[in-house]
Design an enzyme around this catalytic site. Structure first.
Site, PDB file in Angstrom:
ATOM      1  N   TYR A  57      -0.555  -4.822   5.439  1.00  0.00           N
ATOM      2  CA  TYR A  57      -1.962  -4.645   5.060  1.00  0.00           C
ATOM      3  C   TYR A  57      -2.293  -5.286   3.719  1.00  0.00           C
ATOM      4  CZ  TYR A  57       0.358  -0.991   2.386  1.00  0.00           C
ATOM      5  OH  TYR A  57       1.224  -0.321   1.551  1.00  0.00           O
ATOM      6  N   PRO A  67       1.818  -6.004  -2.461  1.00  0.00           N
ATOM      7  CA  PRO A  67       2.309  -4.716  -1.968  1.00  0.00           C
ATOM      8  C   PRO A  67       1.885  -3.576  -2.899  1.00  0.00           C
ATOM      9  CG  PRO A  67       4.139  -6.192  -2.536  1.00  0.00           C
ATOM     10  CD  PRO A  67       2.884  -6.927  -2.794  1.00  0.00           C
ATOM     11  N   HIS A  68       1.406  -2.498  -2.286  1.00  0.00           N
ATOM     12  CA  HIS A  68       0.977  -1.327  -3.037  1.00  0.00           C
ATOM     13  C   HIS A  68       0.887  -0.140  -2.082  1.00  0.00           C
ATOM     14  CE1 HIS A  68      -2.651  -2.975  -1.233  1.00  0.00           C
ATOM     15  NE2 HIS A  68      -3.145  -1.751  -1.275  1.00  0.00           N
ATOM     16  N   ALA A  69       0.827   1.039  -2.670  1.00  0.00           N
ATOM     17  CA  ALA A  69       0.625   2.262  -1.898  1.00  0.00           C
ATOM     18  C   ALA A  69      -0.412   3.110  -2.630  1.00  0.00           C
ATOM     19  CB  ALA A  69       1.946   3.025  -1.750  1.00  0.00           C
TER      20      ALA A  69
END
Length: 148
Positions: A57, A67-69
């Protein structure tokens, strides 16, 4: 207004020859943020778990990923990392291999807005993306980032 470089430590800007797969590329991009205690190991696992569930995503543009959350998944401070892979790694069959990973840790939903705005400025210029992808050492990357 913050400079983009305010969100980086010089140690969080790295170049690696390659990664075995997308999972190792995530690990490389998050390594310094984890070592500096900006994120927990759970944060990295959350990125991987969500990637397995819904796909990558965080693909921003051909060859670039962020990239991350979510903050509650283990982000302790707001910071960025910059990882350039000399040989790209595939995140999904339809997309070109990723060579530039911008790791994002945001301790809350607002603290990273300035960083995202500065990144957007930098990444909207094709010639700057080419400069980033062709950098030979972390110092060259830092010099480019410092312009934003």
């Amino acid at each position: 207004m913050s400079s983009l470089m305010d969100f980086f430590d010089s140690e969080s800007i790295a170049i690696y020859p390659s990664a075995e797969d997308w999972s190792q590329a995530i690990d490389l991009s998050m390594r310094n943020l984890l070592q500096r205690k900006y994120i927990t190991a759970d944060y990295i696992q959350s990125i991987k778990d969500t990637t397995m569930e819904i796909g990558p995503y965080y693909l921003l543009a051909p060859g670039i990923a962020m990239p991350h959350a979510r903050p509650e998944c283990g982000a302790l401070k707001t910071a960025l990392s910059f990882t350039l892979l000399l040989e790209g790694v595939s995140f999904e069959a339809e997309s070109p291999p990723v060579r530039l990973l911008i790791g994002l840790a945001a301790k809350d939903s607002d603290s990273h807005i300035e960083a995202i705005q500065a990144l957007s400025e930098m990444l909207c210029e094709d010639d700057v993306i080419d400069e980033l992808l062709n950098a030979n050492n972390p110092e060259e990357l830092i010099n480019i980032i410092q312009r934003y």
